[in-house]
Design an enzyme around this catalytic site. Sequence first.
Site, PDB file in Angstrom:
ATOM      1  N   GLU A   4     -23.101  74.423  76.222  1.00  0.00           N
ATOM      2  CA  GLU A   4     -21.925  73.567  75.563  1.00  0.00           C
ATOM      3  C   GLU A   4     -21.893  72.378  76.622  1.00  0.00           C
ATOM      4  O   GLU A   4     -21.468  72.760  77.896  1.00  0.00           O
ATOM      5  CB  GLU A   4     -20.617  74.240  75.347  1.00  0.00           C
ATOM      6  CG  GLU A   4     -19.696  73.368  74.555  1.00  0.00           C
ATOM      7  CD  GLU A   4     -18.253  73.980  74.509  1.00  0.00           C
ATOM      8  OE1 GLU A   4     -17.259  73.339  74.730  1.00  0.00           O
ATOM      9  OE2 GLU A   4     -18.395  75.489  74.484  1.00  0.00           O
TER      10      GLU A   4
ATOM     11  N   ASP B 131      -7.503  70.310  78.182  1.00  0.00           N
ATOM     12  CA  ASP B 131      -8.041  70.897  79.397  1.00  0.00           C
ATOM     13  C   ASP B 131      -6.925  71.276  80.487  1.00  0.00           C
ATOM     14  O   ASP B 131      -6.027  70.405  80.806  1.00  0.00           O
ATOM     15  CB  ASP B 131      -9.238  70.337  79.843  1.00  0.00           C
ATOM     16  CG  ASP B 131     -10.487  70.460  79.019  1.00  0.00           C
ATOM     17  OD1 ASP B 131     -10.792  71.655  78.771  1.00  0.00           O
ATOM     18  OD2 ASP B 131     -10.999  69.464  78.554  1.00  0.00           O
TER      19      ASP B 131
END
Lengths: 268, 391
Positions: free
Chosen positions: A48, A59
Amino acid sequence: MNRLEKLLKELKSQNKKVLSVFLTVGYPNIKTTEKLIIELEKYVDIIELGIPFSDPIADGPTIQYSSQKALENGTNIHQVFDIIKNVRQKSNIPIAIMGYLNPIYNFGLNKFFQQLKKCPTETFGNDITGVDGLIIPDMPSEESNKTRKLAKKYKIAYIPLVALTTEKNRALKIANSSTGFVYVTAVTGITGVREKIDSELIPFLKTLSAKTSKPLFVGFGISKPEHIQKLKKYCDGFIIGSAVIEQIRQKKSVINFVKSLKTVLNNF
Amino acid sequence: MLPDKNGYFGEFGGRFVPETLISALVELEKFYKNVSKCLHFKQELEYYLTNYAGRPTPLYFAKNLSEKFSMKIFLKREDLCHTGAHKINNAIGQALLAKKMGKTRIIAETGAGQHGVATATVCALFGIKCDIYMGDEDIKRQAINVYRMKLLGANVIPVHSGSRTLKDAINESIRDWVTNVKTTYYLLGSCVGPHPYPVIVRDFQSVIGKEVCKQMLTFYKRLPDYLVACVGGGSNSIGLFSPFYNNRNVKFIGVEAGGLGLKTDKHAASLEQGKVGVLHGTKSFILQDKNGQISQTHSISAGLDYPGVGPEHAFYKTTGRAKYVSVTDKEALAGFKLLSETEGIIPALEPAHAIAYLSKLKAKNKIIVVCLSGRGDKDINIASEKLKVKS
């Protein structure tokens, strides 16, 4: 059928579990990202690739740091395409792109897909796109119609996210909209290494997997062989992000770390 | 008035957040829809706005300023609200919502500190635990407000990432909210963010425009010709403008932070220089570089130092309902000085931008209402240093 679809089909027929590793493109630098993809191909099933973004709200500190450093290195969306083109000269591993919406939107959604399509190689045939899957963490299903249509047109799997807070019917609807796997976030929270598994995760996976045939991959917080050991019965694959970035940051061997996870995953 | 069921004002708005937050936003939307119709909620809100915040605020005829510019200038005195800015209107409304939703903790972001102070205040009032995210650059710029927040019992969490200003404080608030969404209410301070926040903030701030309408009609039997207000995220301006949306003879002027000038990259004029994009859950005009990375912004005023703007403003701009202009830091400082000297009112640096624009507005003899969104105590140090005022 793209590489990811082939892998998922294989997974279904052989009851195989999948390991996907996340790398921030350009961290610690472009060359290392490219090198790591090639090296990791032997040990993981999917790569990914994260397009670095200045404001990555889903995040935690580790991936945020890697994005910031990648941007300081001058990484941009064009280099993401370049890296895929380069990698595709040597590797056939399924690649999924993870990107926040704004850089993609700024680039132009149509153009973005055209570029993803424009990464075929002589080695693997021009009919196969360089990229096999797409994940946009800040684009919920209500906003994803156009993207899903384009993904279908360009034969790129659209990978939606479901969260522990997602209401059951909605989760099923989202899962069924996937043309690849379903990205189940293991925590109510942001990416980052965690000690423990959320107690709600296993019941959530059990309920969802009973209702959908789509493969369920677990990500966010998965960082240890013990996590994989505990969860592998209930899902089809794992996505490891922050823990890998942390290995890179501490100049430790990503390969050894990934091997330790893969051993647990393969060991039934 | 808009938005549509998906939270869009024309092409702007929407809900671009991680999936974890969707259920919370849906819950908030439903809850707000029901509670905003409830008479008891309305009465309770009005009680606190009147008896605690000090509403209605005066609509003051600024005679000296009017003479200077040959216009009839009225100041909507939001600076006289409890805590010194319009932010308290929204904070009271959302804290009441949070309380009714059974949330035990409130988080907020703040730039200039006024929203942080307002949030800390209502949390003290309603006995709710309070954490405020603030960029460490803003912590330095707005020390007085940091002290006020702490006195009020709030925990001020410094944000060291990115530009260390409001944008990054919002990022951290969203991250916190994603993690603690079950127990925590995110009290957003401006008309930005994912649906339904732009609507909620607008509705709670629309008390400003509603009062202006009533005050103008009661005392002057007519509506104003122009409404002028500063625009960062855009909450005081949308609060002033939105009740007049259908009165097409009332012109709207939003004044953005021109910083060191629009030809430099040191400004925060999203509507004039931004490009359509997605930031903090909403589609609007965003200051960004050629790769879609969010730009670092600059303004002398911490409260305007934000690279995006509320989606309703984006809609007003593209439909021509409002005109958006900017003034520089230097001009804002001149506005700050001008109002202090002509009317004896020290404005915050945010509305000083709106005051500064009056010198450029060609509207002789017209009736102008300027939203004086906050008082200038918090900016005294910055202004005295820049204006070289000796103590």
